[in-house]
Design an enzyme around this catalytic site. Sequence first.
Site, short mmCIF file in Angstrom:
data_model
loop_
_atom_site.label_atom_id
_atom_site.label_comp_id
_atom_site.label_asym_id
_atom_site.label_seq_id
_atom_site.Cartn_x
_atom_site.Cartn_y
_atom_site.Cartn_z
N GLY A 23 11.95 -3.02 3.30
CA GLY A 23 12.11 -1.87 4.19
C GLY A 23 13.55 -1.38 4.17
O GLY A 23 13.81 -0.17 4.21
N ASP A 24 14.49 -2.31 4.08
CA ASP A 24 15.91 -1.94 4.03
C ASP A 24 16.21 -1.22 2.71
O ASP A 24 16.96 -0.24 2.69
CB ASP A 24 16.78 -3.19 4.16
CG ASP A 24 16.44 -3.99 5.41
OD1 ASP A 24 16.05 -3.38 6.41
OD2 ASP A 24 16.55 -5.23 5.37
N ASP A 79 0.82 -1.22 0.00
CA ASP A 79 0.00 0.00 0.00
C ASP A 79 0.85 1.27 0.00
O ASP A 79 0.32 2.36 0.25
CB ASP A 79 -0.94 0.02 1.22
CG ASP A 79 -2.02 -1.04 1.10
OD1 ASP A 79 -2.40 -1.35 -0.05
OD2 ASP A 79 -2.45 -1.57 2.14
P1 ATP Z 1 11.28 -5.60 5.80
O1 ATP Z 1 11.17 -5.71 7.31
O2 ATP Z 1 11.08 -6.92 5.09
O3 ATP Z 1 12.56 -4.95 5.36
P2 ATP Z 1 9.25 -3.52 6.06
O4 ATP Z 1 8.07 -4.10 6.77
O5 ATP Z 1 10.16 -2.66 6.83
O6 ATP Z 1 10.07 -4.66 5.30
P3 ATP Z 1 7.43 -2.78 3.92
O7 ATP Z 1 6.48 -1.76 4.39
O8 ATP Z 1 6.94 -4.18 3.82
O9 ATP Z 1 8.76 -2.65 4.80
O10 ATP Z 1 7.98 -2.40 2.48
C1 ATP Z 1 8.75 -1.25 2.21
C2 ATP Z 1 8.42 -0.76 0.82
O11 ATP Z 1 8.69 -1.79 -0.16
C3 ATP Z 1 6.96 -0.39 0.60
O12 ATP Z 1 6.68 0.93 1.05
C4 ATP Z 1 6.84 -0.56 -0.91
O13 ATP Z 1 7.44 0.51 -1.60
C5 ATP Z 1 7.69 -1.80 -1.16
N1 ATP Z 1 6.87 -3.01 -1.04
C6 ATP Z 1 6.82 -3.88 -0.01
N2 ATP Z 1 5.92 -4.87 -0.24
C7 ATP Z 1 5.38 -4.62 -1.45
C8 ATP Z 1 4.40 -5.26 -2.28
N3 ATP Z 1 3.79 -6.36 -1.88
N4 ATP Z 1 4.09 -4.69 -3.47
C9 ATP Z 1 4.72 -3.58 -3.89
N5 ATP Z 1 5.66 -2.93 -3.17
C10 ATP Z 1 5.99 -3.42 -1.96
#
Ligand code: ATP
Length: 310
Positions: free
Chosen positions: A253-254, A226
């Site tokens: 996220g990284d 999202d």
């Molecule tokens: P992680 O802990 O695995 O590093 P996180 O939970 O910190 O991830 P997320 O919010 O899952 O981070 O993802 C970071 C960014 O990566 C999102 O804001 C988006 O830009 C991209 N992203 C992650 N999942 C998706 C997805 N299913 N489809 C499209 N983009 C995604």
Amino acid sequence: MILTVTLNPSVDISYTIPDLRLDTTNRTDQVGKTAGGKGINVTRVIHDLNKAVTATGFIGGHLGGGIVSELNKNGIKTDFLSIEGETRNCIAILHDGQQTEVLESGPTITDYENAAFLTHFKQAVGYADVITISGSLPKGLEEDYYVKLIQIANNLDKKTVLDTSKSNLSNVLENSFKPTVIKPNIEELSDLLGQTVSSNPADLKAVLADELFSGIEWIVVSLGGDGAFAKHNNRFYKVNIPTISVVNPVGSGDATVAGIAVALEDNLDDIQLLKQAMTTGMLNTMESITGHIDINHFDDLFNRVTIIEY
Ligand code: ATP
């Protein structure tokens, strides 16, 4: 140059064992071994963006040596502090469409190493424009160790991006030395506030206006598929991303942190920073290797991110 901090790196091992059996021997020839830890993922993505990056943190033993050689072999500079303890292994077993993980807690940092890293870090920060700090703390360090790192960076007028959770994050927020950017996901934000936070933009706007976040220039709440909701000083943004085919979302996220750090170094404006952060996150999901992006698709995705000031 961007300096990335990984205080508890790991050798990430993956074993593919389609029919894992308990209480007996399992054999596999499908083995993956790579340098891991959230900050190492950030490092690789900054390098993939063709930007100068140096990885620092604690490194120990032959496993630690392997991480340094792998990074250096790929043209990434390292400036770790060597410690007595052995860098950890983290094992993921891929079986029956599931993933079972065994995560070692890693070495205990001695008091001497704790103090030595603060001096080491101060020197390294001197050469950096932006510092990213990711992940949890190894055993032996005080819960407010990240506060100390941020204080050192702030004193040298450097920008910092902090991506951590639980007490490591709350300790920083309750202190007077603030990072430039934090990037919680919705779960980390909920943990921090002790309440379930919804991804509804109006709710997020209210939550981010909380006194707890005052003094932090940027808060980027990543929302997986999202997109994100962000606050920059007094401005709020909902960031929308296109639907893409995801191969492996781990480490997105990284990759987002990497995009933010490079944008800060390049002094990009709000819109460009957010578009870049989302693009690097999305690019990571399209690759099987965690913490790796193919910049050939960068422009296409970047141009499909839309932002509404909220
Ligand atoms: P992680 O802990 O695995 O590093 P996180 O939970 O910190 O991830 P997320 O919010 O899952 O981070 O993802 C970071 C960014 O990566 C999102 O804001 C988006 O830009 C991209 N992203 C992650 N999942 C998706 C997805 N299913 N489809 C499209 N983009 C995604």
